[in-house]
Structures are given as structure tokens and as C-alpha cells.
Design a protein around this motif. Structure first.
Motif, PDB file in Angstrom:
ATOM      1  N   CYS A   1       4.750   4.417  -2.080  1.00 43.50           N
ATOM      2  CA  CYS A   1       4.612   2.958  -2.138  1.00 43.50           C
ATOM      3  C   CYS A   1       5.354   2.307  -0.983  1.00 43.50           C
ATOM      4  N   HIS A   2       4.713   1.327  -0.370  1.00 39.25           N
ATOM      5  CA  HIS A   2       5.339   0.691   0.784  1.00 39.25           C
ATOM      6  C   HIS A   2       4.768  -0.701   0.998  1.00 39.25           C
ATOM      7  N   SER A   3       5.551  -1.548   1.662  1.00 42.20           N
ATOM      8  CA  SER A   3       5.125  -2.883   2.092  1.00 42.20           C
ATOM      9  C   SER A   3       5.516  -3.082   3.545  1.00 42.20           C
ATOM     10  N   TRP A   4       4.708  -3.835   4.259  1.00 38.42           N
ATOM     11  CA  TRP A   4       4.957  -4.135   5.660  1.00 38.42           C
ATOM     12  C   TRP A   4       4.276  -5.455   5.980  1.00 38.42           C
ATOM     13  N   LEU A   5       4.554  -5.991   7.135  1.00 41.64           N
ATOM     14  CA  LEU A   5       3.899  -7.197   7.620  1.00 41.64           C
ATOM     15  C   LEU A   5       2.855  -6.796   8.654  1.00 41.64           C
ATOM     16  N   THR A   6       1.800  -7.590   8.777  1.00 40.10           N
ATOM     17  CA  THR A   6       0.826  -7.348   9.836  1.00 40.10           C
ATOM     18  C   THR A   6       0.668  -8.610  10.667  1.00 40.10           C
ATOM     19  N   ALA A   7       0.306  -8.380  11.906  1.00 45.92           N
ATOM     20  CA  ALA A   7       0.085  -9.486  12.835  1.00 45.92           C
ATOM     21  C   ALA A   7      -0.956  -9.075  13.850  1.00 45.92           C
ATOM     22  N   GLY A   8      -1.581 -10.066  14.420  1.00 44.73           N
ATOM     23  CA  GLY A   8      -2.486  -9.836  15.533  1.00 44.73           C
ATOM     24  C   GLY A   8      -1.888 -10.459  16.771  1.00 44.73           C
ATOM     25  N   VAL A   9      -1.820  -9.690  17.817  1.00 44.56           N
ATOM     26  CA  VAL A   9      -1.355 -10.188  19.106  1.00 44.56           C
ATOM     27  C   VAL A   9      -2.478  -9.866  20.083  1.00 44.56           C
TER      28      VAL A   9
ATOM     29  N   GLY B   1       0.833  -1.198   0.000  1.00 44.85           N
ATOM     30  CA  GLY B   1       0.000   0.000   0.000  1.00 44.85           C
ATOM     31  C   GLY B   1       0.857   1.233   0.000  1.00 44.85           C
ATOM     32  N   PHE B   2       0.467   2.159   0.828  1.00 45.73           N
ATOM     33  CA  PHE B   2       1.142   3.447   0.910  1.00 45.73           C
ATOM     34  C   PHE B   2       1.451   3.762   2.362  1.00 45.73           C
ATOM     35  N   PHE B   3       2.502   4.544   2.557  1.00 48.17           N
ATOM     36  CA  PHE B   3       2.813   5.017   3.897  1.00 48.17           C
ATOM     37  C   PHE B   3       2.477   6.502   3.960  1.00 48.17           C
ATOM     38  N   ALA B   4       1.602   6.859   4.841  1.00 49.23           N
ATOM     39  CA  ALA B   4       1.211   8.233   5.158  1.00 49.23           C
ATOM     40  C   ALA B   4       0.322   8.890   4.104  1.00 49.23           C
ATOM     41  N   ARG B   5       0.577   8.646   2.833  1.00 49.61           N
ATOM     42  CA  ARG B   5      -0.273   9.227   1.800  1.00 49.61           C
ATOM     43  C   ARG B   5      -0.092   8.439   0.511  1.00 49.61           C
ATOM     44  N   LYS B   6      -1.069   8.554  -0.362  1.00 49.89           N
ATOM     45  CA  LYS B   6      -0.976   7.860  -1.648  1.00 49.89           C
ATOM     46  C   LYS B   6       0.220   8.384  -2.410  1.00 49.89           C
ATOM     47  N   GLY B   7       0.898   7.490  -3.080  1.00 49.46           N
ATOM     48  CA  GLY B   7       2.085   7.855  -3.836  1.00 49.46           C
ATOM     49  C   GLY B   7       3.371   7.418  -3.169  1.00 49.46           C
TER      50      GLY B   7
ATOM     51  N   PHE C   1      -7.772   2.981  17.029  1.00 47.50           N
ATOM     52  CA  PHE C   1      -7.606   4.155  17.888  1.00 47.50           C
ATOM     53  C   PHE C   1      -6.147   4.564  18.062  1.00 47.50           C
ATOM     54  N   ALA C   2      -5.242   3.862  17.395  1.00 47.72           N
ATOM     55  CA  ALA C   2      -3.815   4.129  17.531  1.00 47.72           C
ATOM     56  C   ALA C   2      -3.378   5.245  16.578  1.00 47.72           C
ATOM     57  N   PRO C   3      -2.384   6.037  16.960  1.00 44.50           N
ATOM     58  CA  PRO C   3      -1.935   7.136  16.106  1.00 44.50           C
ATOM     59  C   PRO C   3      -1.340   6.671  14.781  1.00 44.50           C
ATOM     60  N   TRP C   4      -0.841   5.437  14.702  1.00 47.76           N
ATOM     61  CA  TRP C   4      -0.237   4.921  13.471  1.00 47.76           C
ATOM     62  C   TRP C   4      -1.279   4.373  12.509  1.00 47.76           C
ATOM     63  N   HIS C   5      -2.513   4.235  12.934  1.00 50.33           N
ATOM     64  CA  HIS C   5      -3.560   3.601  12.141  1.00 50.33           C
ATOM     65  C   HIS C   5      -3.667   4.163  10.727  1.00 50.33           C
ATOM     66  N   ASP C   6      -3.693   5.461  10.592  1.00 42.25           N
ATOM     67  CA  ASP C   6      -3.890   6.084   9.277  1.00 42.25           C
ATOM     68  C   ASP C   6      -2.614   6.202   8.453  1.00 42.25           C
ATOM     69  N   LEU C   7      -1.466   5.795   8.999  1.00 44.87           N
ATOM     70  CA  LEU C   7      -0.212   5.906   8.255  1.00 44.87           C
ATOM     71  C   LEU C   7       0.025   4.718   7.327  1.00 44.87           C
ATOM     72  N   TYR C   8      -0.498   3.559   7.668  1.00 44.10           N
ATOM     73  CA  TYR C   8      -0.346   2.360   6.842  1.00 44.10           C
ATOM     74  C   TYR C   8      -1.644   2.159   6.065  1.00 44.10           C
ATOM     75  N   ILE C   9      -1.610   2.502   4.784  1.00 44.77           N
ATOM     76  CA  ILE C   9      -2.798   2.491   3.936  1.00 44.77           C
ATOM     77  C   ILE C   9      -2.719   1.301   2.990  1.00 44.77           C
ATOM     78  N   GLU C  10      -3.549   0.318   3.221  1.00 42.79           N
ATOM     79  CA  GLU C  10      -3.530  -0.868   2.370  1.00 42.79           C
ATOM     80  C   GLU C  10      -4.101  -0.554   0.995  1.00 42.79           C
ATOM     81  N   ALA C  11      -3.431  -1.078  -0.032  1.00 44.77           N
ATOM     82  CA  ALA C  11      -3.883  -0.899  -1.413  1.00 44.77           C
ATOM     83  C   ALA C  11      -3.365  -2.074  -2.246  1.00 44.77           C
ATOM     84  N   GLN C  12      -3.735  -3.284  -1.849  1.00 47.25           N
ATOM     85  CA  GLN C  12      -3.254  -4.494  -2.520  1.00 47.25           C
ATOM     86  C   GLN C  12      -3.540  -4.453  -4.026  1.00 47.25           C
TER      87      GLN C  12
END
Length: 141
Positions: free
Chosen positions: A67-75, A59-65, A101-112
């Protein structure tokens, strides 16, 4: 001192062991010639090489354009991003709480879907990254 993600239980012992291993391997890895390793290669490369139980997100980090990839997990009941090569930062991987409700929520924008045409390229890069991880493993042996 524990970080907020540790305090709130977002990192368990298994994840902490994975983070330590990833940091150790990153420090021992060779450079990628004149290029930087991409986050797309690193997320897929580490997941496959170490058999990580985490999901790759593109997806994107912080805004469209951006491009970024990351891993996700549930703990527990928390969702986290494991950002192996954080954009514009030194060091990694980092773990960020991406719950709603976390401040980082809107920074990782999924766009598979945005990256559907690049899947083969990402897999090719990941194969090269895994080869570099094998070099790192040998250096550490």
C-alpha cells in the motif's frame, strides 16, 4: 550535476521550491510517537498545508499488497510521481518520471477504488500530520 528528471524538464522552478520546502519541514517535524507517519497522511497533509497543485494517488508500490500514496504532477508533457515518503528508502521527497516509457512507470500502480473505505482514516491521519507541520513551522520561525 542535474538529474535525469531535471535534464528532461520534469521538474520546474515551482516544483523545486515545493520540494525544498517539504524537505525542510520534514527535517523539522516531530516524530509520531511510537508510530511512523504514513505516506497516506504525508501526501494529503503536505498537499493541504502547502496548497500544492498536485493530485494524491493511492495504490501500490511495485506490486499489489504494498500500500502506498504519492502525488502526481504534469510538467510539460511529462508525468511525475512526487513520493514524499518513498518505501524502503531514506530521504524524500523524490521525483520519478512515470511516463509510459520511463523505468518507474510500472512501480506506481494506481488503485484508488481499493482504498475507498479508508478515505476517512487517511483524512484523520492527514489532519494530525498537518498539526505536526505547524510544529515544524514554529521550530523554523
Amino acid at each position: 550535476m542535474r538529474s535525469a528528471v531535471e535534464f528532461y524538464g520534469c521538474i520546474d522552478r515551482e516544483m523545486e521550491a515545493h520540494l525544498v520546502r517539504m524537505r525542510t519541514l520534514l527535517a523539522a517535524m516531530p516524530d509520531n510517537g511510537d508510530d511512523l507517519w504514513s505516506c497516506h497522511a504525508a501526501t494529503r497533509g503536505f498537499r493541504d498545508h502547502l496548497g500544492l497543485p498536485y493530485e494524491v494517488k493511492d495504490g501500490f508500490f511495485a506490486r499489489k499488497g504494498t500500500c502506498h500514496s504519492w502525488l502526481t504532477a504534469g510538467v510539460g508533457d511529462r508525468r511525475v510521481a512526487i513520493d514524499i515518503l518513498p518505501m524502503g528508502a531514506h530521504g524524500g521527497p523524490i521525483v520519478a518520471d512515470i511516463g509510459r516509457f520511463a523505468p518507474w512507470h510500472d512501480l506506481y500502480i494506481e488503485a484508488q477504488d481499493h482504498y475507498a473505505g479508508k478515505a476517512d482514516k487517511f483524512l484523520e491521519e492527514a489532519a494530525l500530520f498537518r498539526e505536526a507541520l505547524l510544529v515544524a513551522e514554529k521550530r523554523l520561525a
